[in-house]
Design an enzyme around this catalytic site. Structure first.
Site, PDB file in Angstrom:
ATOM      1  N   SER A 123      28.733  51.025  41.425  1.00 46.28           N
ATOM      2  CA  SER A 123      28.975  49.624  41.078  1.00 46.28           C
ATOM      3  C   SER A 123      28.404  48.780  42.206  1.00 46.28           C
ATOM      4  O   SER A 123      28.164  49.282  43.315  1.00 46.28           O
ATOM      5  CB  SER A 123      30.486  49.374  40.947  1.00 46.28           C
ATOM      6  OG  SER A 123      30.788  47.995  40.958  1.00 46.28           O
ATOM      7  N   TYR A 149      39.463  49.458  43.295  1.00 48.43           N
ATOM      8  CA  TYR A 149      38.195  49.712  42.604  1.00 48.43           C
ATOM      9  C   TYR A 149      37.051  49.822  43.606  1.00 48.43           C
ATOM     10  O   TYR A 149      36.233  50.745  43.546  1.00 48.43           O
ATOM     11  CB  TYR A 149      37.926  48.601  41.592  1.00 48.43           C
ATOM     12  CG  TYR A 149      36.732  48.857  40.714  1.00 48.43           C
ATOM     13  CD1 TYR A 149      36.813  49.754  39.650  1.00 48.43           C
ATOM     14  CD2 TYR A 149      35.522  48.208  40.935  1.00 48.43           C
ATOM     15  CE1 TYR A 149      35.717  49.998  38.839  1.00 48.43           C
ATOM     16  CE2 TYR A 149      34.416  48.451  40.130  1.00 48.43           C
ATOM     17  CZ  TYR A 149      34.521  49.346  39.081  1.00 48.43           C
ATOM     18  OH  TYR A 149      33.428  49.591  38.280  1.00 48.43           O
TER      19      TYR A 149
END
Length: 250
Positions: free
Chosen positions: A140, A153
């Protein structure tokens, strides 16, 4: 020959979003694809419309489930040439919150899938992969930068790059390449449904985070992964390919 012609590739998290798009894109480029997901029905629906594709239930947080799924793939295909380790979950069902308020159970859940799950998949895939072979992991932009309220995350996705780089250098001499794609915001249920439910307007605001002024289509991430898995990226390993509309460039 098509870019992935003759290759047999598994995709985790294939029931929706980037994983489902990857199954379609890889097939279009000539691969036979195995669609793996904890949502077995969803994975089967994706595979059912793709020539030569198969599906299996796979819980990436469970070593037994992963091993059984990979064994089933190799039994069906006869070989495994590549893997797209894409399965992942968002933090707290899409909620952003200060680090000190994140429930430990939520932190553990994210790490169990996004990081521990990747470790489990790599351990199962690397010994079984054909040589030469290639693996792509879904990181990501949060693998490279941080954002408020996303401690769990971001930690998991930073870890993805650590595993990617170590796997790459450990296996380079064996003919196995390991890379990662780093998506920005993508038009998937993670953004369009769950994040939007907790923060109305988030999906529209996300477009503004990117210099290109929009979010990605899942297929745009899948195309980058397809190139990394293909022989056209034959001297690329340990790399982090940002597919983020310029977000990490600013």
């Amino acid at each position: 020959m098509m870019m992935l012609g003759g290759k047999h590739i598994l995709v985790t998290g294939a029931a929706s979003g980037i994983g489902a798009a990857a199954a379609r894109v890889f097939t279009a480029h000539g691969a036979r694809v195995a669609c793996l997901d904890i949502n077995a029905d969803g994975a089967a629906e994706v595979a059912a419309v793709l020539p030569g594709a198969i599906s299996a239930r796979c819980d990436v947080s469970d070593p037994t489930s992963v091993a059984a799924a990979i064994d089933a793939v190799i039994a069906a295909f006869g070989r495994l040439d590549g893997a797209f380790n894409n399965a992942g979950i968002e933090q707290s069902r899409g909620r952003m919150m200060p680090l000190e308020t994140i429930p430990l159970v939520d932190f553990d859940a994210v790490m169990a899938v996004n990081l521990r799950g990747l470790f489990i998949c790599l351990q199962a895939e690397l010994p079984r992969l054909s040589r030469p072979g290639a693996i792509v992991n879904t990181g990501s932009v949060m693998s490279a930068v941080a954002a408020p309220g996303l401690a769990a995350y971001a930690a998991s996705k930073h870890g993805v790059m650590g595993l990617t780089r170590v796997a790459a250098v450990d296996h380079a001499a064996l003919g196995i390449r390991v890379n990662a794609v780093l998506p920005g915001a993508v038009a998937t249920p993670m953004i369009l449904e769950r994040a939007e439910a907790h923060a109305p307007g988030y999906a529209a605001a996300a477009a503004g985070f990117h210099p290109m002024g929009r979010v990605a289509a899942p297929e745009e991430i899948a195309e980058a992964a397809a190139w990394l898995i293909s022989d056209r990226a034959s001297f690329v390993t340990g790399a982090a390919l940002a597919v983020d509309g310029g977000l990490t460039a600013v």
